[in-house]
Design a protein around this motif. Sequence first.
Motif, short mmCIF file in Angstrom:
data_model
loop_
_atom_site.label_atom_id
_atom_site.label_comp_id
_atom_site.label_asym_id
_atom_site.label_seq_id
_atom_site.Cartn_x
_atom_site.Cartn_y
_atom_site.Cartn_z
N LEU A 27 0.96 -1.15 -0.02
CA LEU A 27 0.05 0.16 -0.05
C LEU A 27 0.74 1.02 -0.11
O LEU A 27 0.89 2.09 -0.77
N LEU A 28 1.87 1.38 0.96
CA LEU A 28 2.71 2.58 0.90
C LEU A 28 3.62 2.57 -0.28
O LEU A 28 3.88 3.94 -0.54
N SER A 29 3.99 1.76 -0.83
CA SER A 29 4.91 1.60 -2.15
C SER A 29 4.12 2.41 -3.13
O SER A 29 4.49 3.00 -4.24
N ALA A 30 2.74 1.81 -3.19
CA ALA A 30 1.84 2.37 -4.28
C ALA A 30 1.37 3.91 -3.93
O ALA A 30 0.52 4.51 -4.99
N GLN A 31 1.86 4.24 -2.77
CA GLN A 31 1.16 5.87 -2.54
C GLN A 31 -0.08 5.75 -2.40
O GLN A 31 -0.88 6.70 -2.77
N GLY A 32 -0.81 4.78 -1.72
CA GLY A 32 -2.29 4.51 -1.84
C GLY A 32 -2.86 4.96 -0.51
O GLY A 32 -4.09 4.85 -0.22
N ALA A 33 -2.15 5.68 0.44
CA ALA A 33 -2.87 6.33 1.77
C ALA A 33 -2.09 7.40 2.27
O ALA A 33 -0.82 7.58 2.33
N ASP A 34 -2.50 8.31 2.98
CA ASP A 34 -2.04 9.58 3.69
C ASP A 34 -2.15 8.93 5.35
O ASP A 34 -1.04 9.61 5.90
N ILE A 35 -2.77 8.21 5.79
CA ILE A 35 -2.89 7.89 6.89
C ILE A 35 -3.16 6.13 6.97
O ILE A 35 -3.93 5.79 6.31
N ILE A 36 -2.42 5.60 7.73
CA ILE A 36 -2.62 4.08 7.85
C ILE A 36 -3.23 3.78 9.22
O ILE A 36 -3.22 4.41 10.27
N GLN A 37 -4.09 2.49 9.22
CA GLN A 37 -4.93 2.37 10.35
C GLN A 37 -4.83 0.84 10.83
O GLN A 37 -5.74 0.33 10.76
N PRO A 38 -3.54 0.50 11.10
CA PRO A 38 -3.38 -0.69 11.53
C PRO A 38 -4.12 -1.16 13.17
O PRO A 38 -4.17 -0.14 13.65
N ASP A 39 -4.64 -2.15 13.19
CA ASP A 39 -5.08 -2.76 14.47
C ASP A 39 -4.15 -3.66 15.32
O ASP A 39 -3.66 -4.60 14.80
N ILE A 40 -3.87 -3.13 16.57
CA ILE A 40 -3.09 -3.69 17.19
C ILE A 40 -3.32 -5.12 17.70
O ILE A 40 -2.56 -5.95 18.12
N CYS A 41 -4.55 -5.18 17.79
CA CYS A 41 -5.09 -6.70 17.75
C CYS A 41 -5.57 -7.47 16.55
O CYS A 41 -5.80 -8.90 16.71
N VAL A 42 -4.93 -7.08 15.38
CA VAL A 42 -5.12 -7.62 14.11
C VAL A 42 -3.75 -8.31 13.50
O VAL A 42 -3.71 -9.35 12.96
N VAL A 43 -2.90 -7.35 13.70
CA VAL A 43 -1.70 -7.30 12.59
C VAL A 43 -0.32 -8.32 13.29
O VAL A 43 0.56 -8.59 12.66
N GLY A 44 -0.68 -8.70 14.64
CA GLY A 44 0.04 -9.39 15.25
C GLY A 44 0.78 -8.97 16.52
O GLY A 44 2.02 -9.42 17.14
#
Length: 379
Positions: free
Chosen positions: A253-270
Amino acid sequence: MHITGIKTYMQRVDERPRLLLKIETSEGISGWGECYNHGPDWALPPLLDYLFHQIEGEDPRRVEFLVLKLNQQCRFPPGALGLAAISAIDHALWDIAGKAAGLPVYMLLGGHVRDRVRIYCGVYSAPDPERLLDQTFELNEKYGYTAFKLSPYRRDLHSGRWGELVRETGDWFGRIREISPSDYEFAFDAHAKIFEPYKAVQLAAAIALNDPLFYEEPLRPEHIPAWRELKSKLTVPLATGESLYNRFEFLSLLSAQGADIIQPDICVVGGVTEMRRIATLAEAHYVTVAPHNPMGPLATAVNIHFAAVQPNFQILEFKPHVHAPWALDPYMPVNGHMELRPDRPGWGIEIDEKVLATDDYVHWERKVTRKPDGSTAYP
């Protein structure tokens, strides 16, 4: 010190199920973590029992080693359920490490780069402007909130003409901005309900005139090129990431410049360990982090420690809970922020196991929207 056992508790926070994990050690120090209940909810306890045997007898303070072991022992990359379980284990291990050292977890992660953590409140609906003003005033007076998240939909997406819905949303947000204090900020969560990217562009243009805090997840997350194309056509901050699982997906996503803000979930990503890797990748792309956090008091505590140490953190989602009796001393907002607890080791929150002994589970599942022709749509 070594890991001797685990306990799992299926509980609820308000009207949503939440699974808590306790890891026990030979020294009598225990740690707590929280899973994201993707569903099926009851798949998580046996999965955690299975994973326990891969860390039993290990030193719980070797967090990086144990999280790597859990990920690498999987024949295929773990998906939603696997990473939710690993997230809770990661949280509990960091909690133990902090308690063993007599320090808050954020000090083990390099120390805080900010003195308090800014939060926004999820309203999640689209009330009439005057009613919304009453809600936001009450939240501001009680907790100091100046940032809020709304739905951009005033009615069902599939009833009536799309262009009319877009116009109604623009007019409605204009009225909200007109009557609200000028320092109030409003974000909009489109909940991945839009299938066609051009419609997502049209809706963004309608809210752009009144300076939204961000425009969240209008599309499904799977096709990264669509996000690159979407962001190139917007004049509002584009946010996404709650449905992505690991640093590799976020790197795409970041390499494609697809977002200004990311919203990972700390209970989802590991857990915290993976969350920090993701956030560092974002920092290298000049992207900020606004964690997805519709969770319970324990997950909020974990997020606060992450936010305290992460330079490119922006704002944390937090809606005050009505029902979470197992949290004895949850973090609560003061002047629109969460204060750190430097004198409390681990996550700085106490869990009442006596309350957890009572079954308080509630079933919840997503409802599938039906279009006028009877076909299904993203909910």
